[in-house]
Design a protein around this motif. Sequence first.
Motif, PDB file in Angstrom:
ATOM      1  N   TRP A 436       0.840  -1.205   0.000  1.00 11.18           N
ATOM      2  CA  TRP A 436       0.000   0.000   0.000  1.00 11.18           C
ATOM      3  C   TRP A 436       0.873   1.252   0.000  1.00 11.18           C
ATOM      4  O   TRP A 436       0.636   2.197  -0.736  1.00 11.18           O
ATOM      5  CB  TRP A 436      -0.943  -0.031   1.210  1.00 11.18           C
ATOM      6  N   LYS A 437       1.906   1.212   0.854  1.00  7.97           N
ATOM      7  CA  LYS A 437       2.796   2.378   0.966  1.00  7.97           C
ATOM      8  C   LYS A 437       3.549   2.620  -0.351  1.00  7.97           C
ATOM      9  O   LYS A 437       4.052   3.708  -0.581  1.00  7.97           O
ATOM     10  CB  LYS A 437       3.819   2.178   2.095  1.00  7.97           C
ATOM     11  N   SER A 438       3.665   1.578  -1.172  1.00 10.82           N
ATOM     12  CA  SER A 438       4.487   1.701  -2.390  1.00 10.82           C
ATOM     13  C   SER A 438       3.656   1.719  -3.653  1.00 10.82           C
ATOM     14  O   SER A 438       4.190   1.564  -4.748  1.00 10.82           O
ATOM     15  CB  SER A 438       5.436   0.503  -2.466  1.00 10.82           C
ATOM     16  N   ARG A 439       2.350   1.899  -3.536  1.00 12.81           N
ATOM     17  CA  ARG A 439       1.481   1.651  -4.686  1.00 12.81           C
ATOM     18  C   ARG A 439       1.666   2.620  -5.845  1.00 12.81           C
ATOM     19  O   ARG A 439       1.136   2.391  -6.928  1.00 12.81           O
ATOM     20  CB  ARG A 439       0.016   1.629  -4.237  1.00 12.81           C
ATOM     21  N   GLU A 440       2.421   3.689  -5.629  1.00  9.61           N
ATOM     22  CA  GLU A 440       2.646   4.616  -6.741  1.00  9.61           C
ATOM     23  C   GLU A 440       3.972   4.353  -7.440  1.00  9.61           C
ATOM     24  O   GLU A 440       4.354   5.063  -8.359  1.00  9.61           O
ATOM     25  CB  GLU A 440       2.566   6.058  -6.236  1.00  9.61           C
ATOM     26  N   LYS A 441       4.684   3.314  -6.974  1.00  5.52           N
ATOM     27  CA  LYS A 441       5.979   2.984  -7.591  1.00  5.52           C
ATOM     28  C   LYS A 441       5.852   1.656  -8.337  1.00  5.52           C
ATOM     29  O   LYS A 441       4.935   0.881  -8.087  1.00  5.52           O
ATOM     30  CB  LYS A 441       7.053   2.851  -6.509  1.00  5.52           C
ATOM     31  N   GLU A 442       6.838   1.375  -9.219  1.00  2.13           N
ATOM     32  CA  GLU A 442       6.761   0.118  -9.971  1.00  2.13           C
ATOM     33  C   GLU A 442       6.902  -1.075  -9.034  1.00  2.13           C
ATOM     34  O   GLU A 442       6.246  -2.093  -9.203  1.00  2.13           O
ATOM     35  CB  GLU A 442       7.832   0.080 -11.065  1.00  2.13           C
ATOM     36  N   HIS A 443       7.814  -0.931  -8.054  1.00  2.00           N
ATOM     37  CA  HIS A 443       7.945  -1.995  -7.047  1.00  2.00           C
ATOM     38  C   HIS A 443       8.396  -1.347  -5.738  1.00  2.00           C
ATOM     39  O   HIS A 443       9.022  -0.282  -5.755  1.00  2.00           O
ATOM     40  CB  HIS A 443       8.928  -3.092  -7.494  1.00  2.00           C
ATOM     41  N   PRO A 444       8.089  -1.966  -4.605  1.00  2.00           N
ATOM     42  CA  PRO A 444       8.315  -1.300  -3.308  1.00  2.00           C
ATOM     43  C   PRO A 444       9.768  -0.988  -2.972  1.00  2.00           C
ATOM     44  O   PRO A 444      10.018  -0.108  -2.142  1.00  2.00           O
ATOM     45  CB  PRO A 444       7.743  -2.298  -2.299  1.00  2.00           C
ATOM     46  N   ILE A 445      10.727  -1.679  -3.590  1.00  3.08           N
ATOM     47  CA  ILE A 445      12.120  -1.388  -3.212  1.00  3.08           C
ATOM     48  C   ILE A 445      12.634  -0.121  -3.912  1.00  3.08           C
ATOM     49  O   ILE A 445      13.587   0.497  -3.460  1.00  3.08           O
ATOM     50  CB  ILE A 445      13.037  -2.607  -3.503  1.00  3.08           C
ATOM     51  N   ALA A 446      11.961   0.277  -4.977  1.00  2.24           N
ATOM     52  CA  ALA A 446      12.403   1.464  -5.720  1.00  2.24           C
ATOM     53  C   ALA A 446      12.295   2.716  -4.841  1.00  2.24           C
ATOM     54  O   ALA A 446      11.531   2.757  -3.882  1.00  2.24           O
ATOM     55  CB  ALA A 446      11.543   1.629  -6.964  1.00  2.24           C
ATOM     56  N   GLY A 447      13.093   3.725  -5.172  1.00  3.64           N
ATOM     57  CA  GLY A 447      13.009   5.004  -4.455  1.00  3.64           C
ATOM     58  C   GLY A 447      14.054   5.141  -3.369  1.00  3.64           C
ATOM     59  O   GLY A 447      15.137   4.551  -3.453  1.00  3.64           O
ATOM     60  N   LYS A 448      13.698   5.924  -2.338  1.00  5.01           N
ATOM     61  CA  LYS A 448      14.650   6.221  -1.258  1.00  5.01           C
ATOM     62  C   LYS A 448      15.045   4.965  -0.493  1.00  5.01           C
ATOM     63  O   LYS A 448      14.224   4.058  -0.322  1.00  5.01           O
ATOM     64  CB  LYS A 448      14.015   7.203  -0.277  1.00  5.01           C
ATOM     65  N   PHE A 449      16.250   4.943   0.006  1.00  7.39           N
ATOM     66  CA  PHE A 449      16.774   3.840   0.841  1.00  7.39           C
ATOM     67  C   PHE A 449      16.633   2.467   0.163  1.00  7.39           C
ATOM     68  O   PHE A 449      16.390   1.457   0.832  1.00  7.39           O
ATOM     69  CB  PHE A 449      16.084   3.805   2.216  1.00  7.39           C
ATOM     70  N   ALA A 450      16.777   2.459  -1.154  1.00  7.45           N
ATOM     71  CA  ALA A 450      16.558   1.204  -1.891  1.00  7.45           C
ATOM     72  C   ALA A 450      17.490   0.093  -1.397  1.00  7.45           C
ATOM     73  O   ALA A 450      17.050  -1.053  -1.225  1.00  7.45           O
ATOM     74  CB  ALA A 450      16.760   1.441  -3.376  1.00  7.45           C
ATOM     75  N   VAL A 451      18.751   0.435  -1.153  1.00  9.32           N
ATOM     76  CA  VAL A 451      19.713  -0.609  -0.752  1.00  9.32           C
ATOM     77  C   VAL A 451      19.330  -1.188   0.610  1.00  9.32           C
ATOM     78  O   VAL A 451      19.343  -2.414   0.805  1.00  9.32           O
ATOM     79  CB  VAL A 451      21.150  -0.035  -0.727  1.00  9.32           C
ATOM     80  N   LEU A 452      18.962  -0.315   1.515  1.00  9.68           N
ATOM     81  CA  LEU A 452      18.564  -0.794   2.853  1.00  9.68           C
ATOM     82  C   LEU A 452      17.318  -1.659   2.786  1.00  9.68           C
ATOM     83  O   LEU A 452      17.230  -2.708   3.425  1.00  9.68           O
ATOM     84  CB  LEU A 452      18.306   0.399   3.785  1.00  9.68           C
ATOM     85  N   LYS A 453      16.357  -1.189   1.960  1.00  8.54           N
ATOM     86  CA  LYS A 453      15.125  -1.965   1.820  1.00  8.54           C
ATOM     87  C   LYS A 453      15.431  -3.327   1.198  1.00  8.54           C
ATOM     88  O   LYS A 453      14.890  -4.352   1.616  1.00  8.54           O
ATOM     89  CB  LYS A 453      14.108  -1.204   0.961  1.00  8.54           C
ATOM     90  N   ALA A 454      16.341  -3.330   0.221  1.00  8.90           N
ATOM     91  CA  ALA A 454      16.704  -4.599  -0.438  1.00  8.90           C
ATOM     92  C   ALA A 454      17.320  -5.574   0.578  1.00  8.90           C
ATOM     93  O   ALA A 454      17.002  -6.760   0.580  1.00  8.90           O
ATOM     94  CB  ALA A 454      17.679  -4.338  -1.574  1.00  8.90           C
ATOM     95  N   LEU A 455      18.171  -5.039   1.457  1.00 10.99           N
ATOM     96  CA  LEU A 455      18.798  -5.898   2.469  1.00 10.99           C
ATOM     97  C   LEU A 455      17.754  -6.463   3.430  1.00 10.99           C
ATOM     98  O   LEU A 455      17.791  -7.646   3.784  1.00 10.99           O
ATOM     99  CB  LEU A 455      19.841  -5.108   3.253  1.00 10.99           C
ATOM    100  N   ALA A 456      16.828  -5.598   3.831  1.00  9.22           N
ATOM    101  CA  ALA A 456      15.772  -6.057   4.750  1.00  9.22           C
ATOM    102  C   ALA A 456      14.910  -7.139   4.088  1.00  9.22           C
ATOM    103  O   ALA A 456      14.554  -8.142   4.715  1.00  9.22           O
ATOM    104  CB  ALA A 456      14.899  -4.875   5.174  1.00  9.22           C
ATOM    105  N   ILE A 457      14.624  -6.949   2.813  1.00  9.45           N
ATOM    106  CA  ILE A 457      13.806  -7.939   2.101  1.00  9.45           C
ATOM    107  C   ILE A 457      14.581  -9.262   1.958  1.00  9.45           C
ATOM    108  O   ILE A 457      14.020 -10.355   2.112  1.00  9.45           O
ATOM    109  CB  ILE A 457      13.385  -7.397   0.708  1.00  9.45           C
ATOM    110  N   LEU A 458      15.892  -9.131   1.692  1.00 13.77           N
ATOM    111  CA  LEU A 458      16.718 -10.346   1.593  1.00 13.77           C
ATOM    112  C   LEU A 458      16.690 -11.130   2.904  1.00 13.77           C
ATOM    113  O   LEU A 458      16.587 -12.359   2.920  1.00 13.77           O
ATOM    114  CB  LEU A 458      18.167  -9.983   1.242  1.00 13.77           C
ATOM    115  N   MET A 459      16.795 -10.389   3.990  1.00 15.56           N
ATOM    116  CA  MET A 459      16.749 -11.018   5.313  1.00 15.56           C
ATOM    117  C   MET A 459      15.398 -11.720   5.504  1.00 15.56           C
ATOM    118  O   MET A 459      15.339 -12.845   6.001  1.00 15.56           O
ATOM    119  CB  MET A 459      16.926  -9.919   6.374  1.00 15.56           C
ATOM    120  N   ALA A 460      14.340 -11.038   5.076  1.00 11.73           N
ATOM    121  CA  ALA A 460      12.998 -11.633   5.208  1.00 11.73           C
ATOM    122  C   ALA A 460      12.871 -12.888   4.355  1.00 11.73           C
ATOM    123  O   ALA A 460      12.242 -13.866   4.754  1.00 11.73           O
ATOM    124  CB  ALA A 460      11.935 -10.609   4.810  1.00 11.73           C
TER     125      ALA A 460
END
Lengths: 478, 294
Positions: A436-460
């Motif tokens: 929901w928070k990312s619904r205006e982007k192509e995918h939720p990792i795009a945008g600010k703090f992409a690398v951090l978000k990617a790491l968190a998703i990898l951990m998940a």
Amino acid sequence: MLFNSFSFLLFLPIVFALYWWVNKKSLGLQNVLLLMASYFFYACWDWRFLFLLVFSTALDYFTGIKMAEAKNLNHKKKWFWLSIIVNLGFLGIFKYYNFFADSFAEALSVMGIHSNFWTLKVILPVGISFYTFHGLSYVIDIYKGRIEPERNIITYSLFVGYFPLLVAGPIERATHLLPQIKKRRFFDYNIAMDGVHQIIWGLFKKVVIADNCALYANDIFDHYESMNSLSLLLGAVYFSFQIYGDFSGYSDIALGTSKLFGIDLLRNFNYPYFSRDIAEFWRRWHISLSSWFRDYLYIPLGGSRGGTWMKVRNTFIVFLVSGFWHGANWTFIVWGSLHAVFFLPLLITQNNRNNLDTVAKGKNLPTIKEFLSMLLTFSLTTFAWIFFRAKTVAEACSYIKMMFSFDFRGVIQYLDFERYSVELLLLLGLFVVFEWKSREKEHPIAGKFAVLKALAILMAILIFGAYSNPSDFIYFQF
Amino acid sequence: MKKFSSYIVGGLALILLMMSILDIGYTKIYEVSYPRTKFQYLRSLEDTKVDYIFLGSSRVENGIIPSVIIQKTNKTAVNLGFQASKAGDIFTVLQLIKKYNIHYEKILIQIDYIYNNVDGNSNIFQFEMIPFIRENEITKQYSNEYSRNPIANYYLPFFRYCSNDLRIGFREVFSNVIHKKTTIVANKGYVALQGNSKYLKGSLPNSIINNNAVFDSIRGFCKKNKIDVVYYCAPFCKNNKNKDFTSKLKIKIPELIDFSTAINDDQMFENCNHLNDRGARRFTEILAEELLVK
């Protein structure tokens, strides 16, 4: 070779490294390499079906040129119909022959005539529905004079067989993909990074959301007779998320992979469960197929011209064909018909193009009306998914009947694989909030703090992934 | 491209680091938390003394109640039967008892049709052992012999937890962290079955293999370590085919105590091979009186 397999983890970096290394030499070499890699990727499933792919590619390539060179319309038509009949013929034999033979035999047996039709023991070639539709759109576009035929066979073969989209789409158009294949690609750091992040998000949707939901949904659907109403409702919801995570996850991995090679593919999903009506849902779900049917079936049938009755007829035809495209089973046809029925009120009242923008754009929360609309749309699609998931129409009906029996004995049931039926809801809730928070982007990792978000998703992915029972991508069967 | 390559290499290194940290964390949690599984319970007995130890398959796990033994004999007992155990699993538990320095007076091993299984192992035992495969040579060897990806399980951090996530993944780790208890410790390894199948019938093998090398190893191990061991066969329901299998088994193991017909009331069985809680209570009393009190 699955996108979420170890072999793909080896395949992708090797092809990536070779691809950008040969880039220094020539575009032709780059395309030859991609084509070889694509054919290798496809042959990993079953090398025998590679011949079918090559034949289908060659057929469309030659008929395309012959149509362009035809001296008159009759000649052009002849080549056009040759391609259409052969392409649909293959699809018919591999995908639908047994269905028609069985259905005909059943119909005869109702009339007391017992026949012994030959059913073929055929394996469905993976991706046949997708690459056939690629070829068809190309041939139709040439016939209609929208595009010129591609004369370089490597370029055309790559358009059909490009590995990220070969087995489950998105269904590309010649007007979008061919120009990119013909142009030299240069490495772009930002696009490649975005590609990696989209792959990670796709993996999350597949391994964490879809595969976990599959465990619960399979258990509930396989033992639906012993489930109470709450479990059956949850089973349907879990399947809704399973098929979304599975197919949109696959599409994200495909799009992300393609970005690594500097090729942009058509977006296939745009947060469909945040749709406010069924029409919006179909503008956001499997977009490449919906738009294919719109352009190559709905509009040629007359589209929205010709009054209400024509619109209703054309809509029904499109949804029925769409259902049938998914598989040779009455369940898919009922699923398609249900969507047509859901779509109808919007069409008749001319409200089918009401929600073209993103819901609650620029806001944190939807209005109550928006929320209820989304909930209703999700409920309708979930209801229809029951037919999509069930083995037979009778099973789906029985499932629905039990779901609405309001039997809450045992309330929260313990499933066969030692989990409570409600356990997955927390994870799904978090997933919905994140999307929901990312619904205006192509995918939720795009945008600010992409690398951090990617790491968190990898951990998940590592922690919450379902690895014990990995399931194939659902859309491979289509 | 260089920047991108560095990102990918750095990312991969970070993933490996995350996997290592998770592997260490998960393993530590399994090591120190209150036992939830039978294998954790076995480890928790390290350096303790138990009078009677029962080994075998689910026919032990569901059929021997340590509290009844204690009541009857005033001596301590534990049930270390693992579901679907074969001879190889029993031999491994026997070796681990020695490794963990568990003292005992007598070991009672249940043997039946599992005599015919030279290969194979218990999946349950295997899953429960996975967090401890790096703990000693015995667990490492067991993993090498029976697990599907022994090298990856042993050397690739966190692989073992991913590939067995349903059993030992996040959910089980979380249950360990919050000390969500099972009945394993309270019941000293006994797991009760309830109810009674309506139509009880079963079948034993109609022949017996010439020799079970793993069973010979068990015997050799007991002899070498001067273990006071009793071999017995637990009850089967009345309507069981090829009942003479136990006679054939007795030829192979002359010291076998045959309890296969000790329970005549089928109401005491959950299914033909497994006693229900009432049956387990009755059988444990019979066994205690026959073997431990006399």
